[in-house]
Design a protein around this motif. Structure first.
Motif, PDB file in Angstrom:
ATOM      1  N   ARG A  33     -95.090 -21.191 -62.791  1.00 43.29           N
ATOM      2  CA  ARG A  33     -93.946 -21.663 -63.581  1.00 43.29           C
ATOM      3  C   ARG A  33     -93.402 -22.976 -63.022  1.00 43.29           C
ATOM      4  O   ARG A  33     -93.071 -23.892 -63.782  1.00 43.29           O
ATOM      5  N   LEU A  34     -93.329 -23.081 -61.718  1.00 37.59           N
ATOM      6  CA  LEU A  34     -92.817 -24.300 -61.083  1.00 37.59           C
ATOM      7  C   LEU A  34     -93.722 -25.491 -61.386  1.00 37.59           C
ATOM      8  O   LEU A  34     -93.239 -26.580 -61.706  1.00 37.59           O
ATOM      9  N   VAL A  35     -95.030 -25.298 -61.322  1.00 40.71           N
ATOM     10  CA  VAL A  35     -95.978 -26.365 -61.648  1.00 40.71           C
ATOM     11  C   VAL A  35     -95.811 -26.784 -63.101  1.00 40.71           C
ATOM     12  O   VAL A  35     -95.740 -27.978 -63.411  1.00 40.71           O
ATOM     13  N   LYS A  36     -95.726 -25.813 -63.991  1.00 36.97           N
ATOM     14  CA  LYS A  36     -95.636 -26.097 -65.424  1.00 36.97           C
ATOM     15  C   LYS A  36     -94.331 -26.826 -65.780  1.00 36.97           C
ATOM     16  O   LYS A  36     -94.335 -27.777 -66.548  1.00 36.97           O
ATOM     17  N   GLU A  37     -93.225 -26.385 -65.207  1.00 36.93           N
ATOM     18  CA  GLU A  37     -91.926 -26.936 -65.606  1.00 36.93           C
ATOM     19  C   GLU A  37     -91.546 -28.229 -64.887  1.00 36.93           C
ATOM     20  O   GLU A  37     -90.710 -28.978 -65.391  1.00 36.93           O
ATOM     21  N   THR A  41     -97.759 -30.522 -57.939  1.00 36.81           N
ATOM     22  CA  THR A  41     -99.081 -29.922 -57.775  1.00 36.81           C
ATOM     23  C   THR A  41     -98.933 -28.458 -57.357  1.00 36.81           C
ATOM     24  O   THR A  41     -97.868 -28.030 -56.867  1.00 36.81           O
ATOM     25  N   GLU A  42    -100.015 -27.717 -57.523  1.00 38.80           N
ATOM     26  CA  GLU A  42     -99.999 -26.308 -57.127  1.00 38.80           C
ATOM     27  C   GLU A  42     -99.778 -26.167 -55.624  1.00 38.80           C
ATOM     28  O   GLU A  42     -99.044 -25.293 -55.176  1.00 38.80           O
ATOM     29  N   GLY A  43    -100.387 -27.044 -54.852  1.00 39.19           N
ATOM     30  CA  GLY A  43    -100.195 -27.014 -53.400  1.00 39.19           C
ATOM     31  C   GLY A  43     -98.746 -27.245 -53.005  1.00 39.19           C
ATOM     32  O   GLY A  43     -98.223 -26.579 -52.113  1.00 39.19           O
ATOM     33  N   GLN A  44     -98.100 -28.196 -53.684  1.00 37.02           N
ATOM     34  CA  GLN A  44     -96.688 -28.450 -53.405  1.00 37.02           C
ATOM     35  C   GLN A  44     -95.840 -27.235 -53.774  1.00 37.02           C
ATOM     36  O   GLN A  44     -94.911 -26.865 -53.052  1.00 37.02           O
ATOM     37  N   ALA A  45     -96.162 -26.619 -54.902  1.00 32.67           N
ATOM     38  CA  ALA A  45     -95.406 -25.446 -55.348  1.00 32.67           C
ATOM     39  C   ALA A  45     -95.584 -24.283 -54.375  1.00 32.67           C
ATOM     40  O   ALA A  45     -94.609 -23.600 -54.041  1.00 32.67           O
ATOM     41  N   ILE A  46     -96.792 -24.076 -53.911  1.00 32.33           N
ATOM     42  CA  ILE A  46     -97.051 -23.000 -52.943  1.00 32.33           C
ATOM     43  C   ILE A  46     -96.246 -23.236 -51.672  1.00 32.33           C
ATOM     44  O   ILE A  46     -95.641 -22.318 -51.111  1.00 32.33           O
ATOM     45  N   GLU A  47     -96.224 -24.479 -51.227  1.00 32.52           N
ATOM     46  CA  GLU A  47     -95.477 -24.809 -50.015  1.00 32.52           C
ATOM     47  C   GLU A  47     -93.978 -24.580 -50.205  1.00 32.52           C
ATOM     48  O   GLU A  47     -93.313 -24.011 -49.336  1.00 32.52           O
ATOM     49  N   ALA A  64     -88.487 -29.547 -56.107  1.00 34.58           N
ATOM     50  CA  ALA A  64     -89.657 -30.022 -56.850  1.00 34.58           C
ATOM     51  C   ALA A  64     -89.373 -31.383 -57.482  1.00 34.58           C
ATOM     52  O   ALA A  64     -90.211 -32.279 -57.461  1.00 34.58           O
ATOM     53  N   HIS A  65     -88.174 -31.538 -58.037  1.00 34.07           N
ATOM     54  CA  HIS A  65     -87.811 -32.821 -58.639  1.00 34.07           C
ATOM     55  C   HIS A  65     -87.728 -33.925 -57.575  1.00 34.07           C
ATOM     56  O   HIS A  65     -88.085 -35.074 -57.839  1.00 34.07           O
ATOM     57  N   LEU A  66     -87.284 -33.568 -56.378  1.00 30.44           N
ATOM     58  CA  LEU A  66     -87.249 -34.552 -55.298  1.00 30.44           C
ATOM     59  C   LEU A  66     -88.668 -34.969 -54.900  1.00 30.44           C
ATOM     60  O   LEU A  66     -88.896 -36.128 -54.542  1.00 30.44           O
ATOM     61  N   LEU A  67     -89.606 -34.040 -54.946  1.00 30.50           N
ATOM     62  CA  LEU A  67     -90.997 -34.372 -54.625  1.00 30.50           C
ATOM     63  C   LEU A  67     -91.617 -35.294 -55.676  1.00 30.50           C
ATOM     64  O   LEU A  67     -92.474 -36.101 -55.350  1.00 30.50           O
ATOM     65  N   LYS A  68     -91.181 -35.162 -56.909  1.00 34.25           N
ATOM     66  CA  LYS A  68     -91.750 -35.962 -58.007  1.00 34.25           C
ATOM     67  C   LYS A  68     -91.260 -37.393 -58.021  1.00 34.25           C
ATOM     68  O   LYS A  68     -91.905 -38.278 -58.560  1.00 34.25           O
ATOM     69  N   LYS A  69     -90.097 -37.645 -57.402  1.00 29.93           N
ATOM     70  CA  LYS A  69     -89.559 -39.001 -57.418  1.00 29.93           C
ATOM     71  C   LYS A  69     -90.459 -39.930 -56.601  1.00 29.93           C
ATOM     72  O   LYS A  69     -90.943 -39.561 -55.541  1.00 29.93           O
ATOM     73  N   PRO A  70     -90.671 -41.157 -57.124  1.00 36.22           N
ATOM     74  CA  PRO A  70     -91.529 -42.120 -56.404  1.00 36.22           C
ATOM     75  C   PRO A  70     -90.913 -42.641 -55.134  1.00 36.22           C
ATOM     76  O   PRO A  70     -89.789 -42.687 -54.914  1.00 36.22           O
TER      77      PRO A  70
END
Length: 70
Positions: A33-37, A41-47, A64-70
């Motif tokens: 769900r975290l990956v989809k929304e 990546t799946e690895g980031q979500a698992i971590e 997760a949103h903080l990880l996505k920011k450039p």
């Protein structure tokens, strides 16, 4: 070793295995769900689920949103 001890020990292991499986199923669901929304990546979500646990959805999404920011 008495028979009752073997039974209790084996039964305890079965219950632990069932709890572990249920926990893993919950973690897998949250990771997917975290990956989809969020698009991480799946690895980031698992971590993230490993660090924060599967029950704190708002914190997982925030991180997760903080990880996505450039």
């Amino acid at each position: 070793m008495p028979a009752w001890y073997r039974y209790v020990t084996q039964r305890g292991l079965q219950m632990t295995d069932e709890r572990d499986k249920a926990s893993n199923d919950a973690n897998d669901f949250v990771v997917r769900r975290l990956v989809k929304e969020t698009g991480i990546t799946e690895g980031q979500a698992i971590e993230l689920v490993g660090f924060l646990g599967p029950h704190n959805w708002s914190s997982l999404v925030r991180e997760a949103h903080l990880l996505k920011k450039p």
